[in-house]
Design a protein around this motif. Structure first.
Motif, PDB file in Angstrom:
ATOM      1  N   PRO A  90      46.373  -8.058 -10.206  1.00 33.36           N
ATOM      2  CA  PRO A  90      46.544  -6.613 -10.416  1.00 33.36           C
ATOM      3  C   PRO A  90      45.649  -5.763  -9.523  1.00 33.36           C
ATOM      4  N   ASP A 143      48.167   2.134 -13.700  1.00 31.23           N
ATOM      5  CA  ASP A 143      48.333   1.155 -14.776  1.00 31.23           C
ATOM      6  C   ASP A 143      49.731   0.547 -14.768  1.00 31.23           C
ATOM      7  N   VAL A 144      50.725   1.328 -14.391  1.00 32.09           N
ATOM      8  CA  VAL A 144      52.093   0.817 -14.306  1.00 32.09           C
ATOM      9  C   VAL A 144      52.201  -0.182 -13.156  1.00 32.09           C
ATOM     10  N   ARG A 173      58.893   4.627 -17.076  1.00 27.06           N
ATOM     11  CA  ARG A 173      57.484   4.592 -16.693  1.00 27.06           C
ATOM     12  C   ARG A 173      57.325   5.194 -15.302  1.00 27.06           C
ATOM     13  N   GLU A 180      50.946  -7.870 -12.353  1.00 20.67           N
ATOM     14  CA  GLU A 180      50.560  -8.960 -13.251  1.00 20.67           C
ATOM     15  C   GLU A 180      51.785  -9.705 -13.767  1.00 20.67           C
ATOM     16  N   TRP A 181      52.835  -8.975 -14.101  1.00 22.82           N
ATOM     17  CA  TRP A 181      54.063  -9.589 -14.603  1.00 22.82           C
ATOM     18  C   TRP A 181      54.677 -10.524 -13.563  1.00 22.82           C
ATOM     19  N   ARG A 225      49.795  -1.928 -11.818  1.00 20.26           N
ATOM     20  CA  ARG A 225      49.036  -3.130 -12.177  1.00 20.26           C
ATOM     21  C   ARG A 225      49.830  -4.043 -13.108  1.00 20.26           C
ATOM     22  N   SER A 226      50.515  -3.450 -14.071  1.00 16.65           N
ATOM     23  CA  SER A 226      51.285  -4.266 -15.009  1.00 16.65           C
ATOM     24  C   SER A 226      52.449  -4.956 -14.301  1.00 16.65           C
ATOM     25  N   CYS A 227      53.065  -4.283 -13.330  1.00 12.09           N
ATOM     26  CA  CYS A 227      54.151  -4.903 -12.561  1.00 12.09           C
ATOM     27  C   CYS A 227      53.620  -6.055 -11.714  1.00 12.09           C
TER      28      CYS A 227
END
Length: 199
Positions: free
Chosen positions: A142, A129-130, A123, A136-137, A132-134
């Motif tokens: 985010p 978006d990448v 990725r 959130e995880w 944000r996902s990191c």
């Protein structure tokens, strides 16, 4: 209470291979960590190093052998030629800085998630978006991907200057509050022993 300044690049395969061992170690010893993402490509020429693309072929050949060995030892997936390398590490680094300032999540998980995105998941960590996902995880908001860009840029630049002044020349690089320096994920055991007072 011991403290560790952790200098790293979001593009470093060796920082990826450190996993979350630093955080586990700090937890055992009651140590705190300050995360200091930096521009490794700017650090190299200021401290006598070269980026991989400019190194002698024998050095790159060794790197190509050693990284898979280290990944196997750590039990971690590693793509030696990730789809998005090199990429712009600044946006994800700004997110790390914003998250550290905001608090409330898990910094080790965030940093490892970003590194894993590059070296195991193909990725692009320059993409919002990448990032944000990191975030959130790792249980951060985010929206931190969009906030604090100016202060993040300032801190990112300051981290580089601090690193040069402190004698940092690679990633990962750990400096304890008593001035001991440890370079590389393969020196985490030494750091652990130092924190325990046996080294």
């Amino acid at each position: 209470m011991a403290h560790i300044d952790y200098y790293f690049s979001a593009l470093s395969p060796f920082s990826y291979l450190a996993g979350t061992r630093l955080e586990e170690m700090a937890g055992r010893h009651g140590a705190t960590i300050t995360y200091k993402p930096l521009d490794i490509m700017a650090l190299f020429p200021r401290t006598g190093g070269l980026p991989p693309g400019e190194r002698h072929p024998v050095r790159n050949a060794y790197r190509a052998q050693d990284l898979p060995r280290q990944a196997k030892k750590a039990g971690m997936k590693l793509n030696l030629k990730p789809a998005h390398f090199p990429t712009n590490a600044a946006p994800s680094s700004y997110a790390v800085i914003a998250a550290q300032n905001a608090g409330g999540g898990h910094m080790g998980a965030l940093v490892h998630g970003i590194l894993r995105a590059v070296w195991a998941e193909d990725r692009d960590i320059a993409q919002e978006d990448v990032i944000r996902s990191c975030l959130e995880w790792a249980e951060f908001d985010p929206a931190l991907a969009d906030s604090g860009l100016l202060s993040g840029a300032e801190t990112y630049a300051a981290n580089l200057e601090e690193a040069v002044a402190a004698g940092v020349f690679g990633s990962p690089f750990y400096i304890t509050d008593d001035g001991e320096k440890f370079w590389g994920q393969d020196r985490l055991d030494d750091l652990d022993m130092h924190l325990s007072g046996t080294l």
